[in-house]
Design a protein around this motif. Structure first.
Motif, PDB file in Angstrom:
ATOM      1  N   ASP A  41     -20.818   6.635  -1.037  1.00  0.00           N
ATOM      2  CA  ASP A  41     -19.589   5.879  -0.771  1.00  0.00           C
ATOM      3  C   ASP A  41     -19.710   4.402  -1.122  1.00  0.00           C
ATOM      4  O   ASP A  41     -18.698   3.736  -1.363  1.00  0.00           O
ATOM      5  CB  ASP A  41     -19.200   6.013   0.711  1.00  0.00           C
TER       6      ASP A  41
ATOM      7  N   ALA B 228     -11.663  -0.537   3.104  1.00  0.00           N
ATOM      8  CA  ALA B 228     -11.820  -1.606   2.117  1.00  0.00           C
ATOM      9  C   ALA B 228     -10.720  -1.535   1.056  1.00  0.00           C
ATOM     10  O   ALA B 228     -10.158  -2.562   0.650  1.00  0.00           O
ATOM     11  CB  ALA B 228     -13.202  -1.509   1.455  1.00  0.00           C
ATOM     12  N   LYS B 229     -10.380  -0.323   0.627  1.00  0.00           N
ATOM     13  CA  LYS B 229      -9.316  -0.158  -0.374  1.00  0.00           C
ATOM     14  C   LYS B 229      -7.952  -0.462   0.230  1.00  0.00           C
ATOM     15  O   LYS B 229      -7.099  -1.092  -0.392  1.00  0.00           O
ATOM     16  CB  LYS B 229      -9.345   1.269  -0.931  1.00  0.00           C
ATOM     17  N   GLU B 230      -7.741  -0.003   1.467  1.00  0.00           N
ATOM     18  CA  GLU B 230      -6.447  -0.209   2.119  1.00  0.00           C
ATOM     19  C   GLU B 230      -6.150  -1.694   2.313  1.00  0.00           C
ATOM     20  O   GLU B 230      -5.046  -2.168   2.018  1.00  0.00           O
ATOM     21  CB  GLU B 230      -6.440   0.501   3.471  1.00  0.00           C
TER      22      GLU B 230
ATOM     23  N   PHE C 286       0.812  -1.191   0.000  1.00  0.00           N
ATOM     24  CA  PHE C 286       0.000   0.000   0.000  1.00  0.00           C
ATOM     25  C   PHE C 286       0.860   1.261   0.000  1.00  0.00           C
ATOM     26  O   PHE C 286       2.014   1.256   0.361  1.00  0.00           O
ATOM     27  CB  PHE C 286      -0.917   0.029   1.232  1.00  0.00           C
TER      28      PHE C 286
ATOM     29  N   GLN D 114     -16.498  -8.136  -4.516  1.00  0.00           N
ATOM     30  CA  GLN D 114     -15.214  -7.735  -5.075  1.00  0.00           C
ATOM     31  C   GLN D 114     -14.290  -7.107  -4.032  1.00  0.00           C
ATOM     32  O   GLN D 114     -14.758  -6.362  -3.147  1.00  0.00           O
ATOM     33  CB  GLN D 114     -15.423  -6.747  -6.217  1.00  0.00           C
TER      34      GLN D 114
ATOM     35  N   ASP E  52     -20.216   0.968  -3.090  1.00  0.00           N
ATOM     36  CA  ASP E  52     -20.058   0.436  -4.443  1.00  0.00           C
ATOM     37  C   ASP E  52     -21.277  -0.389  -4.831  1.00  0.00           C
ATOM     38  O   ASP E  52     -21.657  -0.447  -6.004  1.00  0.00           O
ATOM     39  CB  ASP E  52     -18.796  -0.433  -4.529  1.00  0.00           C
TER      40      ASP E  52
ATOM     41  N   ASN F 203      -7.799  -4.138   0.826  1.00  0.00           N
ATOM     42  CA  ASN F 203      -8.127  -4.854  -0.409  1.00  0.00           C
ATOM     43  C   ASN F 203      -9.061  -6.031  -0.154  1.00  0.00           C
ATOM     44  O   ASN F 203      -8.866  -7.142  -0.645  1.00  0.00           O
ATOM     45  CB  ASN F 203      -6.852  -5.338  -1.113  1.00  0.00           C
TER      46      ASN F 203
ATOM     47  N   LYS G 182     -15.007   2.846   3.347  1.00  0.00           N
ATOM     48  CA  LYS G 182     -14.577   2.700   1.954  1.00  0.00           C
ATOM     49  C   LYS G 182     -13.056   2.768   1.860  1.00  0.00           C
ATOM     50  O   LYS G 182     -12.428   1.974   1.137  1.00  0.00           O
ATOM     51  CB  LYS G 182     -15.221   3.790   1.086  1.00  0.00           C
ATOM     52  N   ALA G 183     -12.449   3.681   2.600  1.00  0.00           N
ATOM     53  CA  ALA G 183     -10.986   3.782   2.603  1.00  0.00           C
ATOM     54  C   ALA G 183     -10.359   2.513   3.172  1.00  0.00           C
ATOM     55  O   ALA G 183      -9.328   2.037   2.677  1.00  0.00           O
ATOM     56  CB  ALA G 183     -10.547   5.005   3.412  1.00  0.00           C
TER      57      ALA G 183
ATOM     58  N   SER H 229     -11.992  -4.542  -2.164  1.00  0.00           N
ATOM     59  CA  SER H 229     -12.007  -3.081  -2.007  1.00  0.00           C
ATOM     60  C   SER H 229     -13.392  -2.468  -2.153  1.00  0.00           C
ATOM     61  O   SER H 229     -13.542  -1.253  -2.110  1.00  0.00           O
ATOM     62  CB  SER H 229     -11.028  -2.387  -2.970  1.00  0.00           C
ATOM     63  N   ASP H 230     -14.444  -3.294  -2.308  1.00  0.00           N
ATOM     64  CA  ASP H 230     -15.799  -2.757  -2.425  1.00  0.00           C
ATOM     65  C   ASP H 230     -16.450  -2.562  -1.059  1.00  0.00           C
ATOM     66  O   ASP H 230     -16.279  -3.393  -0.162  1.00  0.00           O
ATOM     67  CB  ASP H 230     -16.686  -3.695  -3.246  1.00  0.00           C
TER      68      ASP H 230
END
Length: 496
Positions: free
Chosen positions: A416, A377-379, A167, A213, A418, A381, A374-375, A215-216
């Motif tokens: 926010d 989930a992306k962090e 990351f 999915q 998905d 993955n 949301k952040a 990061s969703d």
């Protein structure tokens, strides 16, 4: 007042220098100056900031830029880009120092080993910096910063060091993104059901979504008594039960199927969730399990199921009143210790944000929560499945199927998310409208009840990556169990 031993310790700390290896840095830079192809062996993990000596990081940066553009990089060609650097004044000049680096070049076969040494020492320096900041914070009480906040920020900083290779690396080259897309397609091809994401265990829902999915942020919303906790529990259990770890060539472990699940249950206890899972697996009503109204055979079934599911990687945190920062810290910790494939939060409105946002109003606080999820989930993955309540305005309409506008404080949730899923059971509402028995209206009502008996609708109201629509599933309220709905075209052929 400090005693002699304490004073000696302070002096020792002051005399310590951060761990570094200048010789390894010089040997690596010399190798790249001599063999430009050496950069390809280390550039995927070694960055300019990993060098302890600032001028070494600058040299590495110039080398990387020149080589990536297809230019030859050696002491002569890179000199114009470095000769005005003030740091070379104490090193005998840029030309002399670059020549010295070339003489110290490490053998090509040792290049990656030198780079790993530089990288590991950089991480150690980062740990020392985190530790030093922690000491300062702990020794200097601040009325606006609690001990829990200090712990959470320290955990986040430690996690960033642990996950640095994954990351926070800024932009990705298109060819790297392309490779990840191909890897995802290959994983879907190899996975049962051909899904690119995690299977929910519900066939028709998976077909619409392609699975959950990475990061969703997935919102599952419904009015009370629709069964959203039961659906979330069913999905979480399915993902954990199907977890199949796979050892990679580099020694890391990835999930070939399923995943480790972190379930944050802010409303129900861990024991209640476990009872629901056991009820669904054994076919024994959870109310009978809680009251002990079971036969000897059923008790044996309970023991067998408990032993079977005892080892699945489903971790439940039933701490009430968690903040979004605490959820993030605990999720990072479980990923570091056990790996992580899915986060479930039951439910969104029971989370709290920072004190400052709370003072600004619930809408601002919820915005902070959904943005933070949301952040996260992306962090990490991983998909995050967050449950949400719906406003009472649903009850005032004739058609009680939820809409996006029914989400409480819907602006931030809808923005926010998905994916937004609504859970709706017509049977629940229809059962409360029973006409007087014996009337024509009652006969019509019975027919309607038969049509919707044990049927639930999962309405996909928003999906960034795919279509919207409605999926029908079977819901057994006795065991709070969701299963696939049988289709006529999928039933076995009848024997005449």
């Amino acid at each position: 007042m400090t005693d002699g031993n304490s004073q000696a310790t302070i002096e020792q700390l002051a005399a310590w220098t951060a761990p570094h290896n200048l010789e390894a840095e010089m040997a690596l830079l010399g190798a790249i100056l001599t063999y430009n192809a050496a950069l390809d062996r280390v550039s995927h993990f070694l960055k300019p900031e990993h060098f302890s000596e600032g001028i070494h990081g600058r040299i590495y940066e110039v080398l990387s830029e020149m080589i990536s553009r297809g230019h030859v990089a050696n002491p002569v060609t890179i000199l114009p880009y470095l000769q005005d650097e003030p740091a070379f004044e104490d090193l005998g000049g840029a030309a002399a120092y670059l020549g010295k680096l070339a003489v110290m070049a490490a053998p090509l076969v040792d290049v990656e080993g030198y780079a790993r040494e530089i990288y590991e020492l950089a991480r150690r320096r980062a740990l020392i910096e985190i530790g030093s900041d922690l000491v300062v914070e702990a020794r200097s009480p601040d009325i606006d910063r609690s001990v829990n906040q200090i712990i959470e920020e320290t955990e986040r900083a430690l996690y960033e060091v642990a996950e640095e290779t994954r990351f926070g690396q800024g932009f990705s080259a298109f060819h790297e993104a392309m490779r990840e897309a191909i890897d995802m397609a290959a994983a879907a091809y190899q996975r049962d059901g051909g899904l690119s994401g995690l299977s929910t265990g519900l066939r028709d829902l998976d077909e619409k979504m392609g699975g959950m999915q990475p990061s969703d942020l997935i919102i599952l919303a419904a009015r009370p008594a629709m069964g959203k906790t039961a659906l979330a529990t069913s999905i979480a259990y399915h993902v954990a039960r199907n977890y199949r770890p796979e050892q990679m060539a580099d020694g890391s472990v990835r999930a070939a199927d399923g995943g480790v699940v972190a379930f944050f249950s802010l409303e129900m206890s861990a024991e209640q969730l476990a009872t629901r899972i056991i009820s669904a697996e054994t076919g024994i009503p959870s109310s009978d399990i809680r009251r002990g109204k079971i036969t000897e055979q059923q008790f044996g079934d309970l023991v067998d199921v408990a032993q079977k599911i005892n080892s699945i990687p489903l971790y439940i945190d039933d701490t009430g009143g968690l903040t979004i920062a605490q959820v993030a810290a605990r999720a990072r910790r479980i990923k570091r210790q056990h790996g992580l494939g899915l986060i479930v939060i039951d439910y969104l409105q029971l989370l709290s944000g920072s004190t400052r946002r709370a003072l600004e109003g619930r809408v601002q606080e919820l915005t902070e929560i959904t943005t933070g999820l949301k952040a996260l989930a992306k962090e990490l993955n991983v998909p995050i499945l967050a449950l949400s309540q719906l406003s009472r305005q649903v009850e005032s309409r004739d058609d009680k199927r939820p809409q996006l506008a029914d989400l409480r404080e819907s602006g931030s949730i809808e923005q926010d998310a998905d994916v937004v899923l609504f859970l709706f059971r017509e049977e629940y509402y229809l059962s409360r409208k029973e006409p007087k028995p014996g009337t024509p209206e009652h006969a019509e009502w019975q027919q309607q009840m038969e049509e919707v008996h044990n049927i639930a609708e999962i309405i996909i109201a928003k999906q960034r990556h795919g279509p919207t629509g409605t999926v029908l599933v079977n819901f057994d309220p006795q065991f709070t169990r969701f299963t696939n709905l049988a289709h006529e075209d999928r039933l076995p052929e009848r024997m005449d």
